[in-house]
Design an enzyme around this catalytic site. Structure first.
Site, mmCIF file in Angstrom:
data_model
loop_
_atom_site.group_PDB
_atom_site.id
_atom_site.type_symbol
_atom_site.label_atom_id
_atom_site.label_comp_id
_atom_site.label_asym_id
_atom_site.label_seq_id
_atom_site.Cartn_x
_atom_site.Cartn_y
_atom_site.Cartn_z
ATOM 1 N N GLU A 164 14.330 -28.878 -9.026
ATOM 2 C CA GLU A 164 14.957 -29.096 -7.725
ATOM 3 C C GLU A 164 15.072 -30.602 -7.459
ATOM 4 O O GLU A 164 14.355 -31.410 -8.049
ATOM 5 C CB GLU A 164 14.109 -28.455 -6.608
ATOM 6 C CG GLU A 164 13.889 -26.955 -6.801
ATOM 7 C CD GLU A 164 13.152 -26.274 -5.657
ATOM 8 O OE1 GLU A 164 13.594 -25.203 -5.242
ATOM 9 O OE2 GLU A 164 12.125 -26.794 -5.190
ATOM 10 N N ASP A 214 12.233 -30.511 2.835
ATOM 11 C CA ASP A 214 12.710 -31.713 2.128
ATOM 12 C C ASP A 214 13.388 -32.788 2.992
ATOM 13 O O ASP A 214 14.200 -32.460 3.851
ATOM 14 C CB ASP A 214 13.780 -31.356 1.090
ATOM 15 C CG ASP A 214 13.427 -30.196 0.212
ATOM 16 O OD1 ASP A 214 12.345 -29.612 0.359
ATOM 17 O OD2 ASP A 214 14.265 -29.858 -0.644
HETATM 18 C C1 FRU Z 1 13.041 -27.803 -2.335
HETATM 19 C C2 FRU Z 1 14.096 -26.781 -1.959
HETATM 20 C C3 FRU Z 1 15.461 -27.216 -2.437
HETATM 21 C C4 FRU Z 1 16.381 -26.478 -1.496
HETATM 22 C C5 FRU Z 1 15.604 -26.531 -0.215
HETATM 23 C C6 FRU Z 1 15.791 -25.324 0.660
HETATM 24 O O1 FRU Z 1 11.896 -27.750 -1.553
HETATM 25 O O2 FRU Z 1 13.745 -25.514 -2.478
HETATM 26 O O3 FRU Z 1 15.725 -26.936 -3.785
HETATM 27 O O4 FRU Z 1 17.644 -27.089 -1.369
HETATM 28 O O5 FRU Z 1 14.238 -26.655 -0.560
HETATM 29 O O6 FRU Z 1 15.186 -25.507 1.909
#
Ligand code: FRU
Length: 497
Positions: A207, A24
Protein backbone atom coordinates in the site's frame (compact mmCIF):
# COMPACT_ATOMS: atom_id res chain seq x y z
CA UNK A 1 -15.83 12.91 33.10
CA UNK A 2 -15.84 10.86 29.93
CA UNK A 3 -14.85 13.95 27.98
CA UNK A 4 -11.94 14.58 30.38
CA UNK A 5 -10.83 10.99 30.13
CA UNK A 6 -10.93 11.17 26.37
CA UNK A 7 -8.96 14.38 26.15
CA UNK A 8 -6.33 12.96 28.52
CA UNK A 9 -4.68 11.28 25.55
CA UNK A 10 -5.00 14.14 23.06
CA UNK A 11 -1.47 15.01 21.88
CA UNK A 12 -0.40 18.63 21.40
CA UNK A 13 2.22 18.75 18.66
CA UNK A 14 0.94 15.72 16.75
CA UNK A 15 -2.08 16.22 14.51
CA UNK A 16 -5.39 14.61 15.55
CA UNK A 17 -8.83 15.23 14.02
CA UNK A 18 -11.23 17.08 16.34
CA UNK A 19 -13.43 13.98 16.41
CA UNK A 20 -14.12 10.75 14.51
CA UNK A 21 -11.91 8.29 12.68
CA UNK A 22 -8.71 9.07 10.77
CA UNK A 23 -6.14 6.86 9.02
CA UNK A 24 -3.54 7.54 6.29
CA UNK A 25 -2.14 10.99 5.57
CA UNK A 26 -3.11 12.00 2.01
CA UNK A 27 -2.41 14.75 -0.50
CA UNK A 28 0.43 16.32 1.45
CA UNK A 29 1.46 19.36 -0.54
CA UNK A 30 3.16 22.65 0.22
CA UNK A 31 1.73 25.67 -1.55
CA UNK A 32 2.27 29.39 -0.97
CA UNK A 33 3.61 29.08 2.56
CA UNK A 34 1.05 26.52 3.71
CA UNK A 35 1.55 22.83 4.47
CA UNK A 36 -1.60 20.96 3.52
CA UNK A 37 -2.44 17.67 5.17
CA UNK A 38 -5.40 15.68 3.92
CA UNK A 39 -6.27 12.37 5.51
CA UNK A 40 -8.45 9.28 5.33
CA UNK A 41 -11.48 10.31 7.38
CA UNK A 42 -14.76 8.73 8.45
CA UNK A 43 -16.74 11.67 9.87
CA UNK A 44 -19.69 9.55 10.99
CA UNK A 45 -17.99 7.28 13.53
CA UNK A 46 -14.79 6.47 15.39
CA UNK A 47 -14.02 3.41 13.32
CA UNK A 48 -13.19 3.00 9.63
CA UNK A 49 -16.08 3.42 7.18
CA UNK A 50 -16.77 5.03 3.77
CA UNK A 51 -13.73 7.22 3.38
CA UNK A 52 -13.56 10.98 2.90
CA UNK A 53 -10.54 13.28 2.72
CA UNK A 54 -10.34 15.41 5.85
CA UNK A 55 -8.13 18.49 5.65
CA UNK A 56 -5.86 20.56 7.88
CA UNK A 57 -3.38 23.36 7.21
CA UNK A 58 -0.26 24.56 8.99
CA UNK A 59 2.60 27.03 8.59
CA UNK A 60 5.10 24.64 10.23
CA UNK A 61 3.66 21.06 10.28
CA UNK A 62 3.17 21.38 14.07
CA UNK A 63 0.44 23.99 14.60
CA UNK A 64 -2.61 22.85 12.66
CA UNK A 65 -5.94 24.39 11.73
CA UNK A 66 -8.83 22.05 10.95
CA UNK A 67 -10.41 22.67 7.56
CA UNK A 68 -13.71 21.42 6.11
CA UNK A 69 -13.84 17.96 4.55
CA UNK A 70 -12.28 18.26 1.08
CA UNK A 71 -13.64 15.18 -0.70
CA UNK A 72 -16.70 13.04 0.09
CA UNK A 73 -17.86 9.76 -1.46
CA UNK A 74 -20.05 9.91 -4.60
CA UNK A 75 -21.60 7.45 -7.07
CA UNK A 76 -18.15 6.28 -8.19
CA UNK A 77 -17.20 5.22 -4.67
CA UNK A 78 -15.46 6.20 -1.45
CA UNK A 79 -12.29 8.31 -1.49
CA UNK A 80 -9.23 6.23 -0.63
CA UNK A 81 -5.64 7.39 -0.26
CA UNK A 82 -3.76 9.49 -2.79
CA UNK A 83 -1.61 12.54 -3.32
CA UNK A 84 -1.78 16.17 -4.42
CA UNK A 85 0.49 18.29 -6.56
CA UNK A 86 0.83 21.89 -7.64
CA UNK A 87 0.35 21.81 -11.42
CA UNK A 88 2.76 24.71 -11.97
CA UNK A 89 2.50 24.62 -15.78
CA UNK A 90 -1.25 24.06 -15.76
CA UNK A 91 -0.77 20.86 -17.78
CA UNK A 92 -4.24 19.74 -16.67
CA UNK A 93 -5.91 22.95 -17.79
CA UNK A 94 -7.78 23.08 -14.46
CA UNK A 95 -6.30 26.49 -13.62
CA UNK A 96 -4.33 29.16 -15.45
CA UNK A 97 -0.59 29.72 -15.74
CA UNK A 98 -1.00 32.70 -13.38
CA UNK A 99 -2.98 30.65 -10.90
CA UNK A 100 -1.68 27.07 -11.08
CA UNK A 101 -4.23 24.59 -9.70
CA UNK A 102 -3.77 22.14 -6.87
CA UNK A 103 -4.66 18.70 -8.24
CA UNK A 104 -5.53 15.73 -6.03
CA UNK A 105 -5.07 12.24 -7.47
CA UNK A 106 -6.94 9.67 -5.37
CA UNK A 107 -8.40 6.18 -5.47
CA UNK A 108 -12.10 5.48 -5.77
CA UNK A 109 -13.08 2.35 -3.90
CA UNK A 110 -16.47 1.00 -4.91
CA UNK A 111 -17.69 -1.45 -2.28
CA UNK A 112 -20.77 -2.51 -4.27
CA UNK A 113 -18.52 -3.40 -7.22
CA UNK A 114 -16.20 -5.28 -4.93
CA UNK A 115 -19.05 -7.36 -3.54
CA UNK A 116 -20.61 -7.97 -6.97
CA UNK A 117 -17.22 -8.99 -8.34
CA UNK A 118 -18.10 -7.92 -11.89
CA UNK A 119 -16.06 -4.75 -12.21
CA UNK A 120 -12.67 -3.92 -10.67
CA UNK A 121 -13.54 -2.01 -7.47
CA UNK A 122 -10.64 0.50 -7.48
CA UNK A 123 -9.75 3.25 -9.95
CA UNK A 124 -7.83 6.54 -9.92
CA UNK A 125 -9.48 9.94 -10.19
CA UNK A 126 -8.79 13.69 -10.02
CA UNK A 127 -10.11 16.69 -8.14
CA UNK A 128 -8.76 20.22 -8.32
CA UNK A 129 -8.73 23.48 -6.43
CA UNK A 130 -8.09 26.96 -7.80
CA UNK A 131 -8.51 28.68 -4.42
CA UNK A 132 -5.45 27.25 -2.66
CA UNK A 133 -7.22 24.19 -1.32
CA UNK A 134 -10.29 25.87 0.15
CA UNK A 135 -12.74 24.18 -2.23
CA UNK A 136 -12.43 21.16 -4.50
CA UNK A 137 -14.09 20.14 -7.76
CA UNK A 138 -14.05 16.56 -8.98
CA UNK A 139 -12.99 16.14 -12.60
CA UNK A 140 -15.95 15.35 -14.90
CA UNK A 141 -13.87 12.77 -16.79
CA UNK A 142 -13.28 10.53 -13.75
CA UNK A 143 -11.98 7.90 -13.41
CA UNK A 144 -8.72 8.54 -15.25
CA UNK A 145 -7.13 5.13 -14.70
CA UNK A 146 -8.89 1.82 -14.31
CA UNK A 147 -7.65 -1.58 -13.24
CA UNK A 148 -7.59 -4.72 -15.34
CA UNK A 149 -10.87 -6.67 -14.98
CA UNK A 150 -9.42 -9.15 -12.51
CA UNK A 151 -7.40 -6.66 -10.41
CA UNK A 152 -8.68 -6.05 -6.87
CA UNK A 153 -5.98 -3.96 -5.18
CA UNK A 154 -5.14 -0.97 -7.36
CA UNK A 155 -4.68 2.10 -5.24
CA UNK A 156 -2.90 4.93 -3.42
CA UNK A 157 -1.50 6.98 -6.37
CA UNK A 158 1.49 9.16 -5.48
CA UNK A 159 2.31 11.56 -8.29
CA UNK A 160 5.33 13.77 -8.93
CA UNK A 161 6.64 15.84 -11.83
CA UNK A 162 9.67 14.26 -13.52
CA UNK A 163 11.68 16.97 -15.18
CA UNK A 164 13.92 14.75 -17.35
CA UNK A 165 11.02 13.00 -19.10
CA UNK A 166 8.78 16.06 -18.97
CA UNK A 167 5.93 14.02 -17.50
CA UNK A 168 4.02 13.16 -14.40
CA UNK A 169 4.98 9.84 -12.83
CA UNK A 170 2.50 7.88 -10.72
CA UNK A 171 3.45 5.13 -8.28
CA UNK A 172 0.54 2.81 -7.58
CA UNK A 173 0.13 -0.13 -5.17
CA UNK A 174 -1.11 -3.23 -6.99
CA UNK A 175 -1.41 -6.06 -4.45
CA UNK A 176 2.11 -7.50 -4.32
CA UNK A 177 3.98 -4.88 -6.36
CA UNK A 178 4.19 -1.26 -7.41
CA UNK A 179 3.21 -0.13 -10.91
CA UNK A 180 4.53 3.08 -12.47
CA UNK A 181 2.50 5.13 -14.94
CA UNK A 182 3.27 8.35 -16.83
CA UNK A 183 1.11 11.23 -18.05
CA UNK A 184 1.57 14.57 -19.81
CA UNK A 185 -1.51 16.17 -18.23
CA UNK A 186 -2.60 14.07 -15.20
CA UNK A 187 -5.59 12.87 -17.24
CA UNK A 188 -4.17 10.30 -19.66
CA UNK A 189 -1.94 7.66 -18.15
CA UNK A 190 0.16 4.95 -19.71
CA UNK A 191 1.84 2.01 -18.01
CA UNK A 192 5.63 2.16 -17.65
CA UNK A 193 6.86 -0.73 -15.55
CA UNK A 194 6.43 -2.61 -12.32
CA UNK A 195 8.61 -3.34 -9.34
CA UNK A 196 8.82 -5.53 -6.29
CA UNK A 197 7.17 -8.89 -6.89
CA UNK A 198 10.29 -10.74 -5.80
CA UNK A 199 12.03 -8.36 -3.37
CA UNK A 200 11.38 -6.86 0.02
CA UNK A 201 8.83 -7.87 2.63
CA UNK A 202 5.68 -9.59 1.37
CA UNK A 203 3.91 -10.50 4.59
CA UNK A 204 0.86 -8.50 3.53
CA UNK A 205 -0.69 -6.32 0.85
CA UNK A 206 1.43 -3.47 -0.59
CA UNK A 207 0.00 0.00 0.00
CA UNK A 208 0.90 3.69 -0.25
CA UNK A 209 4.06 3.76 -2.43
CA UNK A 210 6.11 6.93 -2.87
CA UNK A 211 9.00 7.22 -5.35
CA UNK A 212 11.23 10.27 -4.97
CA UNK A 213 14.77 11.48 -5.64
CA UNK A 214 17.06 11.84 -2.64
CA UNK A 215 20.73 12.75 -2.31
CA UNK A 216 23.26 10.66 -0.42
CA UNK A 217 24.33 12.97 2.41
CA UNK A 218 28.02 11.95 2.26
CA UNK A 219 28.59 12.09 -1.52
CA UNK A 220 25.80 14.21 -2.96
CA UNK A 221 25.01 11.42 -5.44
CA UNK A 222 21.38 11.26 -6.48
CA UNK A 223 19.43 8.11 -5.72
CA UNK A 224 15.74 7.25 -5.80
CA UNK A 225 13.89 6.24 -2.66
CA UNK A 226 10.79 4.04 -2.81
CA UNK A 227 8.66 4.03 0.34
CA UNK A 228 6.25 1.16 0.56
CA UNK A 229 3.77 0.33 3.30
CA UNK A 230 2.67 -3.24 3.95
CA UNK A 231 -0.09 -4.69 6.07
CA UNK A 232 0.50 -7.02 7.83
CA UNK A 233 4.13 -8.18 7.86
CA UNK A 234 5.90 -5.38 9.75
CA UNK A 235 9.09 -6.14 11.72
CA UNK A 236 7.26 -6.12 15.06
CA UNK A 237 3.88 -7.20 13.73
CA UNK A 238 1.01 -5.63 11.81
CA UNK A 239 1.44 -2.71 9.45
CA UNK A 240 4.78 -0.96 8.75
CA UNK A 241 6.67 0.92 6.04
CA UNK A 242 9.69 -0.51 4.24
CA UNK A 243 11.97 1.27 1.78
CA UNK A 244 14.13 0.57 -1.24
CA UNK A 245 17.09 2.51 -2.68
CA UNK A 246 17.65 2.48 -6.41
CA UNK A 247 17.70 4.47 -9.64
CA UNK A 248 14.89 5.66 -11.86
CA UNK A 249 15.32 6.61 -15.52
CA UNK A 250 11.83 7.92 -16.14
CA UNK A 251 10.59 4.46 -16.97
CA UNK A 252 11.88 1.87 -14.55
CA UNK A 253 12.96 1.68 -10.90
CA UNK A 254 16.03 -0.55 -10.53
CA UNK A 255 17.48 -1.49 -7.16
CA UNK A 256 20.93 -0.18 -6.36
CA UNK A 257 23.23 -3.25 -6.36
CA UNK A 258 24.64 -2.40 -2.93
CA UNK A 259 21.13 -2.06 -1.54
CA UNK A 260 20.04 -5.31 -3.19
CA UNK A 261 22.94 -6.97 -1.40
CA UNK A 262 21.85 -5.39 1.91
CA UNK A 263 18.34 -6.78 1.43
CA UNK A 264 19.76 -10.26 0.88
CA UNK A 265 22.05 -10.01 3.88
CA UNK A 266 19.92 -8.15 6.43
CA UNK A 267 16.35 -8.62 5.24
CA UNK A 268 13.80 -5.86 4.60
CA UNK A 269 14.67 -2.30 5.62
CA UNK A 270 12.07 -0.27 7.54
CA UNK A 271 11.79 3.46 7.95
CA UNK A 272 10.57 2.95 11.52
CA UNK A 273 10.80 -0.22 13.61
CA UNK A 274 8.12 0.82 16.10
CA UNK A 275 4.55 -0.37 15.77
CA UNK A 276 2.96 3.00 15.08
CA UNK A 277 4.08 4.68 11.89
CA UNK A 278 2.16 3.61 8.81
CA UNK A 279 1.16 4.74 5.33
CA UNK A 280 3.57 7.67 5.44
CA UNK A 281 4.50 9.51 2.26
CA UNK A 282 6.42 12.73 1.56
CA UNK A 283 5.29 16.30 1.08
CA UNK A 284 5.00 17.39 -2.51
CA UNK A 285 6.34 20.71 -3.86
CA UNK A 286 8.65 21.56 -0.95
CA UNK A 287 10.64 24.43 -2.54
CA UNK A 288 14.06 23.56 -3.95
CA UNK A 289 15.50 26.33 -1.78
CA UNK A 290 14.38 24.30 1.24
CA UNK A 291 15.49 21.01 -0.25
CA UNK A 292 14.29 18.77 2.57
CA UNK A 293 12.44 15.48 2.16
CA UNK A 294 9.54 15.85 4.60
CA UNK A 295 7.07 13.23 5.65
CA UNK A 296 4.75 12.02 8.34
CA UNK A 297 2.83 8.80 8.88
CA UNK A 298 -0.35 7.61 10.53
CA UNK A 299 0.53 6.89 14.15
CA UNK A 300 -1.25 3.60 14.56
CA UNK A 301 -1.33 0.01 13.40
CA UNK A 302 -4.12 -1.90 11.69
CA UNK A 303 -3.65 -4.62 14.36
CA UNK A 304 -5.50 -2.49 16.96
CA UNK A 305 -6.21 0.96 15.49
CA UNK A 306 -10.00 0.70 15.88
CA UNK A 307 -9.69 -0.27 19.56
CA UNK A 308 -7.32 2.29 21.10
CA UNK A 309 -8.89 4.04 24.13
CA UNK A 310 -9.62 7.45 22.59
CA UNK A 311 -13.21 7.12 21.49
CA UNK A 312 -13.95 10.81 20.75
CA UNK A 313 -11.39 10.69 17.97
CA UNK A 314 -9.22 7.85 16.77
CA UNK A 315 -5.63 8.16 15.65
CA UNK A 316 -3.12 10.92 15.24
CA UNK A 317 -0.19 11.47 12.91
CA UNK A 318 3.48 10.95 13.75
CA UNK A 319 5.86 13.83 14.26
CA UNK A 320 6.70 15.38 10.91
CA UNK A 321 10.20 14.27 10.04
CA UNK A 322 13.01 14.95 7.63
CA UNK A 323 14.39 11.94 5.76
CA UNK A 324 18.11 11.76 4.99
CA UNK A 325 19.93 9.07 3.09
CA UNK A 326 23.29 8.17 4.62
CA UNK A 327 26.09 5.89 3.58
CA UNK A 328 27.23 3.73 6.51
CA UNK A 329 30.06 1.19 6.27
CA UNK A 330 27.50 -1.60 5.88
CA UNK A 331 25.46 0.25 3.25
CA UNK A 332 22.64 2.78 2.86
CA UNK A 333 20.60 3.79 5.89
CA UNK A 334 17.58 6.06 5.69
CA UNK A 335 17.62 8.39 8.70
CA UNK A 336 14.56 10.12 10.15
CA UNK A 337 14.88 13.30 12.17
CA UNK A 338 12.14 15.40 13.72
CA UNK A 339 11.73 18.57 11.65
CA UNK A 340 13.74 21.55 12.92
CA UNK A 341 10.50 23.56 13.28
CA UNK A 342 10.13 21.65 16.57
CA UNK A 343 12.82 23.88 18.11
CA UNK A 344 10.30 26.70 18.33
CA UNK A 345 8.23 24.65 20.81
CA UNK A 346 11.08 24.24 23.24
CA UNK A 347 10.50 25.56 26.75
CA UNK A 348 12.08 24.84 30.11
CA UNK A 349 15.28 22.74 30.00
CA UNK A 350 16.42 20.49 32.87
CA UNK A 351 19.94 19.05 32.95
CA UNK A 352 19.92 16.74 35.93
CA UNK A 353 23.31 15.90 37.44
CA UNK A 354 21.76 12.65 38.56
CA UNK A 355 20.38 9.36 37.30
CA UNK A 356 16.81 10.56 37.39
CA UNK A 357 14.58 13.56 37.08
CA UNK A 358 11.17 14.03 38.66
CA UNK A 359 8.92 16.59 37.03
CA UNK A 360 5.63 17.04 38.86
CA UNK A 361 2.30 17.61 37.15
CA UNK A 362 2.19 17.23 33.40
CA UNK A 363 5.60 18.68 32.54
CA UNK A 364 7.13 15.47 31.26
CA UNK A 365 4.24 14.31 29.11
CA UNK A 366 5.15 16.74 26.32
CA UNK A 367 8.92 16.69 26.24
CA UNK A 368 12.16 15.74 24.55
CA UNK A 369 14.61 13.61 26.54
CA UNK A 370 18.17 13.46 25.25
CA UNK A 371 20.87 11.17 26.64
CA UNK A 372 24.39 10.23 25.62
CA UNK A 373 26.15 7.24 27.10
CA UNK A 374 28.83 4.66 26.27
CA UNK A 375 27.90 1.40 24.69
CA UNK A 376 26.91 -1.03 27.45
CA UNK A 377 28.98 -4.18 27.79
CA UNK A 378 27.94 -7.56 26.49
CA UNK A 379 25.38 -8.54 29.06
CA UNK A 380 23.65 -5.35 30.16
CA UNK A 381 20.75 -3.25 28.99
CA UNK A 382 20.94 0.55 28.99
CA UNK A 383 17.63 2.35 28.79
CA UNK A 384 15.45 5.30 29.68
CA UNK A 385 12.50 4.56 31.91
CA UNK A 386 9.50 6.88 32.08
CA UNK A 387 7.14 6.15 34.97
CA UNK A 388 4.08 7.48 36.78
CA UNK A 389 2.43 7.35 40.20
CA UNK A 390 0.47 4.26 39.15
CA UNK A 391 3.65 2.22 38.83
CA UNK A 392 3.41 2.13 35.05
CA UNK A 393 6.62 2.52 33.11
CA UNK A 394 7.83 2.71 29.52
CA UNK A 395 11.37 1.55 28.74
CA UNK A 396 13.36 2.36 25.64
CA UNK A 397 17.06 1.71 25.04
CA UNK A 398 19.76 -0.67 23.90
CA UNK A 399 20.28 -4.33 24.70
CA UNK A 400 24.05 -4.89 24.98
CA UNK A 401 23.71 -8.60 24.37
CA UNK A 402 21.84 -8.45 21.08
CA UNK A 403 23.15 -5.02 20.06
CA UNK A 404 19.56 -4.05 19.24
CA UNK A 405 17.37 -1.23 20.41
CA UNK A 406 14.18 -2.12 22.20
CA UNK A 407 10.91 -0.47 23.13
CA UNK A 408 8.98 -2.04 25.98
CA UNK A 409 5.42 -0.84 26.51
CA UNK A 410 4.23 -4.01 28.22
CA UNK A 411 3.88 -2.20 31.58
CA UNK A 412 3.49 1.31 30.16
CA UNK A 413 -0.23 1.80 30.80
CA UNK A 414 -3.55 0.62 29.45
CA UNK A 415 -3.28 -2.34 27.11
CA UNK A 416 -6.41 -4.39 27.82
CA UNK A 417 -8.26 -2.96 24.80
CA UNK A 418 -6.42 -5.18 22.31
CA UNK A 419 -4.43 -8.32 22.84
CA UNK A 420 -1.88 -7.47 20.16
CA UNK A 421 -1.13 -4.00 21.52
CA UNK A 422 1.49 -4.80 24.13
CA UNK A 423 2.07 -8.52 24.14
CA UNK A 424 5.70 -8.39 23.00
CA UNK A 425 8.94 -6.47 23.26
CA UNK A 426 9.62 -4.47 20.07
CA UNK A 427 13.18 -4.43 18.75
CA UNK A 428 15.22 -2.69 16.07
CA UNK A 429 18.75 -2.99 14.69
CA UNK A 430 21.42 -0.47 15.63
CA UNK A 431 22.91 0.80 12.35
CA UNK A 432 25.48 3.17 13.84
CA UNK A 433 28.78 1.80 15.04
CA UNK A 434 30.06 4.56 17.34
CA UNK A 435 30.97 3.82 20.96
CA UNK A 436 28.80 6.71 22.11
CA UNK A 437 25.06 6.21 21.93
CA UNK A 438 22.69 9.12 21.52
CA UNK A 439 18.97 8.74 22.19
CA UNK A 440 16.29 11.34 21.63
CA UNK A 441 12.81 10.44 22.86
CA UNK A 442 9.73 12.60 22.27
CA UNK A 443 6.69 12.19 24.49
CA UNK A 444 3.33 13.71 23.58
CA UNK A 445 0.72 12.30 25.98
CA UNK A 446 -0.08 9.11 24.09
CA UNK A 447 3.13 8.36 22.28
CA UNK A 448 6.90 8.01 22.42
CA UNK A 449 9.14 8.41 19.38
CA UNK A 450 12.75 7.28 19.58
CA UNK A 451 15.36 8.78 17.24
CA UNK A 452 18.64 6.98 17.99
CA UNK A 453 22.10 7.76 16.55
CA UNK A 454 21.02 10.95 14.73
CA UNK A 455 17.92 9.22 13.39
CA UNK A 456 19.62 6.06 12.05
CA UNK A 457 17.18 3.92 14.03
CA UNK A 458 13.66 5.05 14.69
CA UNK A 459 10.79 3.60 16.75
CA UNK A 460 7.35 5.22 17.08
CA UNK A 461 5.01 3.79 19.70
CA UNK A 462 1.59 4.61 21.13
CA UNK A 463 1.26 4.57 24.94
CA UNK A 464 -1.76 4.98 27.20
CA UNK A 465 -0.49 5.62 30.75
CA UNK A 466 -3.27 5.91 33.34
CA UNK A 467 -1.74 9.18 34.54
CA UNK A 468 1.12 11.27 33.06
CA UNK A 469 4.68 10.06 33.49
CA UNK A 470 6.41 12.25 36.07
CA UNK A 471 9.79 10.54 36.40
CA UNK A 472 12.49 9.68 33.90
CA UNK A 473 15.59 7.75 34.87
CA UNK A 474 18.52 6.16 33.10
CA UNK A 475 19.22 2.53 33.94
CA UNK A 476 22.22 0.31 33.19
CA UNK A 477 22.33 -3.30 34.28
CA UNK A 478 19.34 -2.79 36.58
CA UNK A 479 20.95 0.21 38.36
CA UNK A 480 20.03 3.86 38.02
CA UNK A 481 23.13 5.60 36.62
CA UNK A 482 23.86 9.16 35.60
CA UNK A 483 24.43 9.24 31.84
CA UNK A 484 27.23 11.35 30.31
CA UNK A 485 24.63 13.80 28.96
CA UNK A 486 21.08 14.08 30.28
CA UNK A 487 18.76 16.81 29.10
CA UNK A 488 14.97 17.08 29.31
CA UNK A 489 13.24 19.85 27.39
CA UNK A 490 9.59 20.71 27.74
CA UNK A 491 7.68 21.18 24.51
CA UNK A 492 4.82 23.64 24.38
CA UNK A 493 2.00 22.92 22.00
CA UNK A 494 -1.74 22.67 21.89
CA UNK A 495 -4.00 20.58 19.66
CA UNK A 496 -5.32 21.84 16.36
CA UNK A 497 -8.00 24.52 16.48
C1 FRU B 1 -3.69 2.02 4.08
C2 FRU B 1 -4.99 1.89 3.31
C3 FRU B 1 -4.79 2.30 1.86
C4 FRU B 1 -6.19 2.69 1.45
C5 FRU B 1 -6.71 3.32 2.71
C6 FRU B 1 -8.18 3.11 2.93
O1 FRU B 1 -3.86 2.14 5.45
O2 FRU B 1 -5.47 0.56 3.41
O3 FRU B 1 -4.24 1.31 1.04
O4 FRU B 1 -6.22 3.58 0.37
O5 FRU B 1 -5.99 2.76 3.79
O6 FRU B 1 -8.64 3.86 4.02
Amino acid sequence: ADMMQQEQYRPGYHYTPARAWMNDPNGMVYYRGVYHLFYQFHPHSNVWGPMHWGHATSPDMLHWTHQPVALAPDELGAIFSGSAVVDWNNTSGFGTPENPPLVAIYTYHNEADRLAGQRPPQSQALAYSTDQGASWTKYAGNPVLQAAPDQGDFRDPKVRWHEASNSWIMSLAVGDHVAFYASPDLKQWHFLSQFGKDVGAHGGVWECPDLLPIRVAETGAQKWLLLLSINPGGPNGGSATQYFIGDFDGRQFVLDPAFAHQLKQDGPQWIDWGRDNYAGVTWSDVPATDGRVLMLGWMSNWDYATKVPTSAWRSGMTLPRELQLHQHTQGYVLHSLPVRELDALKGHVSQPQAAELVLPGAALEQSETYVEFSRPDGSSKAYLEFSNAHGESYKVGLDGQTGRYFSDRRQAGRKDFAEQFASALHTAPRHAQSAVIKLRVYLDRNSAELFADEGATQMSELLFPTSPYTRVRFVVNGQAVQPAVFKVTQLNASPAA
